[in-house]
Structures are given as C-alpha cells and as structure tokens.
Write a protein that holds these residues in place. Structure first.
Motif, PDB file in Angstrom:
ATOM      1  N   THR A 240       0.848  -1.194   0.000  1.00  0.00           N
ATOM      2  CA  THR A 240       0.000   0.000   0.000  1.00  0.00           C
ATOM      3  C   THR A 240       0.886   1.247   0.000  1.00  0.00           C
ATOM      4  OG1 THR A 240      -0.126  -0.066   2.406  1.00  0.00           O
ATOM      5  CG2 THR A 240      -1.960  -1.036   1.209  1.00  0.00           C
ATOM      6  N   VAL A 241       0.277   2.345  -0.425  1.00  0.00           N
ATOM      7  CA  VAL A 241       0.949   3.650  -0.452  1.00  0.00           C
ATOM      8  C   VAL A 241       0.057   4.656   0.252  1.00  0.00           C
ATOM      9  CG1 VAL A 241       1.831   5.522  -1.898  1.00  0.00           C
ATOM     10  CG2 VAL A 241       2.128   3.127  -2.625  1.00  0.00           C
ATOM     11  N   VAL A 242       0.641   5.451   1.143  1.00  0.00           N
ATOM     12  CA  VAL A 242      -0.106   6.483   1.858  1.00  0.00           C
ATOM     13  C   VAL A 242       0.478   7.839   1.486  1.00  0.00           C
ATOM     14  CG1 VAL A 242      -0.872   7.346   4.093  1.00  0.00           C
ATOM     15  CG2 VAL A 242      -0.538   4.888   3.763  1.00  0.00           C
ATOM     16  N   LEU A 243      -0.334   8.679   0.870  1.00  0.00           N
ATOM     17  CA  LEU A 243       0.101  10.002   0.433  1.00  0.00           C
ATOM     18  C   LEU A 243      -0.137  11.029   1.540  1.00  0.00           C
ATOM     19  CD1 LEU A 243      -1.419  10.021  -3.180  1.00  0.00           C
ATOM     20  CD2 LEU A 243       0.900   9.345  -2.483  1.00  0.00           C
ATOM     21  N   CYS A 244       0.943  11.619   2.013  1.00  0.00           N
ATOM     22  CA  CYS A 244       0.864  12.643   3.061  1.00  0.00           C
ATOM     23  C   CYS A 244       1.798  13.807   2.707  1.00  0.00           C
ATOM     24  CB  CYS A 244       1.246  12.060   4.413  1.00  0.00           C
ATOM     25  SG  CYS A 244       0.154  10.766   5.018  1.00  0.00           S
ATOM     26  N   GLY A 245       1.710  14.258   1.471  1.00  0.00           N
ATOM     27  CA  GLY A 245       2.643  15.265   0.974  1.00  0.00           C
ATOM     28  C   GLY A 245       2.327  16.691   1.336  1.00  0.00           C
ATOM     29  N   GLY A 246       1.208  16.926   2.023  1.00  0.00           N
ATOM     30  CA  GLY A 246       0.885  18.273   2.454  1.00  0.00           C
ATOM     31  C   GLY A 246       0.279  19.134   1.364  1.00  0.00           C
ATOM     32  N   ALA A 247      -0.101  20.347   1.752  1.00  0.00           N
ATOM     33  CA  ALA A 247      -0.619  21.351   0.821  1.00  0.00           C
ATOM     34  C   ALA A 247       0.438  22.433   0.712  1.00  0.00           C
ATOM     35  CB  ALA A 247      -1.940  21.931   1.329  1.00  0.00           C
ATOM     36  N   THR A 248       1.321  22.295  -0.256  1.00  0.00           N
ATOM     37  CA  THR A 248       2.537  23.108  -0.279  1.00  0.00           C
ATOM     38  C   THR A 248       2.578  24.151  -1.396  1.00  0.00           C
ATOM     39  OG1 THR A 248       3.605  21.346  -1.554  1.00  0.00           O
ATOM     40  CG2 THR A 248       3.935  21.322   0.837  1.00  0.00           C
ATOM     41  N   VAL A 249       1.484  24.293  -2.144  1.00  0.00           N
ATOM     42  CA  VAL A 249       1.448  25.321  -3.183  1.00  0.00           C
ATOM     43  C   VAL A 249       1.014  26.636  -2.550  1.00  0.00           C
ATOM     44  CG1 VAL A 249       0.430  26.062  -5.361  1.00  0.00           C
ATOM     45  CG2 VAL A 249       0.908  23.633  -4.968  1.00  0.00           C
ATOM     46  N   PRO A 250       1.897  27.625  -2.486  1.00  0.00           N
ATOM     47  CA  PRO A 250       1.552  28.873  -1.792  1.00  0.00           C
ATOM     48  C   PRO A 250       0.553  29.708  -2.590  1.00  0.00           C
ATOM     49  CG  PRO A 250       3.710  29.067  -2.808  1.00  0.00           C
ATOM     50  CD  PRO A 250       3.278  27.642  -3.004  1.00  0.00           C
TER      51      PRO A 250
END
Length: 495
Positions: A240-250
């Motif tokens: 499995t893959v868990v995506l936790c890359g955040g909201a990083t587009v300012p």
C-alpha cells in the motif's frame, strides 16, 4: 477531575516568555517552562465539568474547536494535579503520537472549547500537555516500543510531516514494515522547515524521529517520489501507499510588480533560513536575509508571525505586518462568536511582541489591501502601495471588500514576504499516480476512509483536506493507518 475548587483558587498561567529584546539575539526556544508545582496548579483548574468539550474536535463556523485527536484532557489534567506524571504521559500518548509537536506549535482549539472559558480564563491545556511530554523525555520514560511481531506487509508513506509521521508510527505499531519518503534532507516536513527554530526546535522533531527509527521505521530523505524514485517501483515494492505530501502550493498575490526581486513566498523565506541555520549557523549565507531591510509581511496568521520573528532575529531595519481584517476586540463577541467556537479575538503573538519591543508600536496594519509593488531601476522592490478596505457580505454570504477612498498609502520596502496561505498540494505526483482530485485540487478521498480511486493508495492530512492544523494532520495520519491496516489484513486493532 482536578481539584474541585482549583479553578477558583488558581489563576491561569501559561509558559513564561523570555524577554523580547534579548531573545531575538538567538534562535533558542522563546519560552520558559513552569515549575512542576505551577503545572500541577494548572491541572487543578480543570473543573470536573459535567460534559467536557475540550477533547472533541469539530468545526464550528468554519473554525476548529476542541481537540481533533480527542486527547484525554480531563484525565491527564487530574493525573498531573495528583503528581502522577508517568500515568499522565501514558494517557497523553493514547490519543496523540506526538504531544510534543502539538505542545509546542498547536493553537490549542481545545482551550477555546474549555467549559471554564465560558466566563473565566480557560485551563492552560497546551501548557500542561507540553509539560507532561517534556518531563517524560527528561525522566527517560519515552522509549522505543517496536512491535513484537511483523506481518510481512510493506507500506510506503510519502511525506514526513505530522500526518506522514503519525501514519508511519501507527502502521509500524501494527507490525508492518514502513518506509517514509521525504524529498528534503531532513525529516519533519512542515515541522522542520515551516516552523522556525525558536518556536519548534529541530531537536524536538529529531529526538522523536530517532525513536521511530529505533522502532523499525525506515526514512529515505532527499528522495522525491516520482522523480528520484519511480512510481512503477513504488507500486511494485509496496502493498500500500499512503500520500501525506501536504498542501505546499503557496497562494499568490496578483498585483503589478509581483515579480520584482525581494518579493518572496513566506515558506521560501522560512525554509531557507532554517536549513542554513541547521547546516552552518547561517555561515553559508544560503538564506533570504532581512538584515538592515524594511520588511513587510503580507498575511495576519501564524506563518506571518513566524516571518516577523525570523526577521527580528536577522536584525531588520523596520517591520510591518499587513492584515486584511479589521482589528478584533479583546474579548469574544458572544452573539457572532459564542462558546464553544474558537474565540476570534485580538491576540499579540511572540513575533508581534518582539517587534513592538524593538520599534515601539504594534507592527500590524489592519484592513489593508495591497494594490501594487513598485521597484527601482534594478528591478528590486522599493515600495508597496496599499489602500484600506471595509468588509461586507453579499446575499450569498460571500465576502465583499470595498476600498475606502483617501486611505491610499505608500510603504518603503526592501523585502516583502507573502504569508497568505496555500491553495493545495503539488500536482506532479498526483498526476503520475492517476489519483483523482477535488475542485480545490486536493486528493479526493473521503474523511474516515482515506481511499483514493487507485486501489491500495490512500491519502491523508493537508494533501487530502487542504491547509489545516498540525493536530488535524495527526488525526488523519492515525486514522489513515487504521484504514490501511484494515485493507491489508481484513481487520484492524488500531484506533
């Protein structure tokens, strides 16, 4: 819970702060711990209310109130009051993997929902929380607890911010082999490079990461999935893959002169500062400096405050923070902002205190809208042109800002920092995986389920919900671990 008359006997006391003029000369924690006795008194203020609301996180009127990880607040307040610190630590860890992160950097929506706060200063919950975990580390009670058995299942967590770390910790606890991928050179995401050292020291993040490593979690830094690590390999090697890359587009500001030199996103400023500080104590010069500059911070939130405090430590020439909203009252308006909503009131945070101590006045300018940036002959920012605005609402409840004639102003500026939030996650990895998104560009995954349209791929934290609080990220990291475990094993014992 606590002492039955404690809320009448003791006044609210939060962590003390070091002198604003002297603390800006270093990058050390700007707060000073309370004594054990003082913390016990704060625990004693917990008033045995019939229906506590501090521990139940929810959103009211678009703002979080109560604790999203459902911290057992009344229980550990009572234990601290009684001097049972080790038991309090166990209670703290039951619902929150990282009470030190929230203890240092959470805005404490739990305190906004405290029943005592209806007519008295609320219990100093965050102060007690942080005191418990710090005593736990000081006493050697916080130790690695690797799982007794391994399932043989492998999970990739993409992103090592609070959501990713919480997901990894819980999945590892369930016995799975977990690898966390982080594109930066240090683990922590927002915790490391989005919050400055004097507010959340990297040593606090690092000591927890070291425990997670000893528990069996593998961290791959300087590795961007989709660029340094192929998507095809990711799907082949992990169950499995868990995506936790955040909201990083300012969020950008669309005005004339936006591309002038000296106009930067807040996160570029904060990230480069912390990296240079940790790498070389700023000796490498690889950061955006505010030294001897007229600095303007656009944005009235926590990130803007962090930019101010960082600029103060660079020894800026002057400092102003633009807030698009009017100055708020010192007490909540019970008609439009009743308890238990988070109190929308005027606050003076650490960065503003430091600027006021240095320059003599509140550094904020209220109800100000930026009209344009003006540069010099070399293309560098030299002026910011603004106008004051009034706020109203249309028939659909949408905000309408109207310029007030005669309030135009020109501000000198050598450095402008944009701290006006984030619009969502970066899309490159999302597109390569084929994951569907919402109209707001967040990964489409139902809260509580966290499944995407791609089988075996989950998403949580800001990447799923949009820009939010650390405590919500921890909540979602814990919950996505539960659903990921259920997917792989058919059942789950994770909370």
């Amino acid at each position: 819970m606590g002492k039955s008359t404690g809320f009448m006997e003791y006044e609210r006391q939060t962590l003390r702060e070091r002198d604003p003029e002297t603390r800006t000369k270093d990058w050390e924690d700007y707060t000073v711990p309370l004594s054990e006795e003082e913390v016990q008194e704060q625990g004693a203020r917990c008033m045995d209310c019939g229906v506590p609301t501090c521990h139940s996180g929810m959103e009211l009127n678009g703002v979080t109130t109560g604790c999203p990880v459902y911290h057992l607040i009344p229980e550990w307040n009572d234990l601290v009051y009684r001097g049972q610190w080790k038991e309090a630590l166990k209670k703290e860890h039951e619902m929150n993997n990282f009470p030190e992160f929230t203890g240092f950097a959470c805005p404490a929506p739990c305190e906004g929902a405290c029943v005592l706060g209806i007519n008295e200063p609320p219990v100093a919950i965050r102060t007690v929380e942080r005191s418990i975990i710090e005593k736990g580390f000081d006493e050697g009670w916080v130790v690695p607890e690797p799982p007794e058995k391994r399932t043989g299942k492998k999970v990739a967590v993409v992103g090592s911010g609070p959501a990713g770390l919480a997901a990894a910790a819980q999945l590892n606890k369930a016995g799975h082999w977990v690898t966390v991928y982080e594109r930066n050179d240090r683990v922590g995401g927002l915790l490391t490079y989005g919050i400055p050292e004097m507010k959340l020291p990297y040593s606090v993040v690092e000591r927890r990461v070291n425990i997670l490593k000893e528990e069996g979690i593998k961290f791959m830094t300087n590795t961007e999935v989709g660029r340094d690590y192929p998507i095809s390999r990711l799907r082949e090697e992990y169950d499995t893959v868990v995506l936790c890359g955040g909201a990083t587009v300012p969020r950008n500001i669309e005005v004339d002169g936006r591309n002038l030199k000296g106009v930067h996103y807040a996160m570029d400023f904060l990230h480069s500062n912390t990296k240079s500080l940790l790498d070389s104590n700023h000796e490498d010069g690889n950061y955006i400096s505010a030294k001897d500059k007229d600095v303007i911070v656009i944005g009235g939130g926590d990130t803007g405050t962090d930019c101010m405090a960082t600029s103060m430590r660079h020894n800026c020439k002057s400092l102003t923070q633009f807030d698009i909203y009017d100055k708020k009252g010192s007490v909540r308006d019970n008609e439009v902002n009743p308890w238990p909503q988070y109190p929308v009131i005027h606050r003076v945070e650490y960065g503003q205190k430091e600027a006021e101590a240095a320059f003599g006045d509140d550094p904020r300018a209220y109800a100000v809208m930026t009209k344009k940036f003006v540069g010099d002959e070399n293309g560098r920012i030299k002026e910011v042109h603004t106008v004051n605005v009034s706020l109203s609402y249309d028939e659909n409840g949408n905000k309408v800002r109207t310029e007030i004639p005669g309030t135009e102003k020109v501000w000198s500026a050598d450095l402008v920092l944009l701290a006006i939030g984030f619009t969502g996650p970066e899309q490159d990895l999302i597109e390569k995986l084929g994951v569907e998104t919402t109209v707001r560009t967040n990964v489409a995954a139902q809260y509580g389920k966290y499944t995407t349209n791609i089988d075996g791929v989950f998403a949580a934290g800001d990447m799923r919900r949009g820009q939010s609080l650390i405590v919500w990220a921890i909540n979602e990291g814990r919950e996505v671990a539960r659903e990921c475990d259920r997917y792989m094993m058919g059942t789950t014992q994770l909370p």
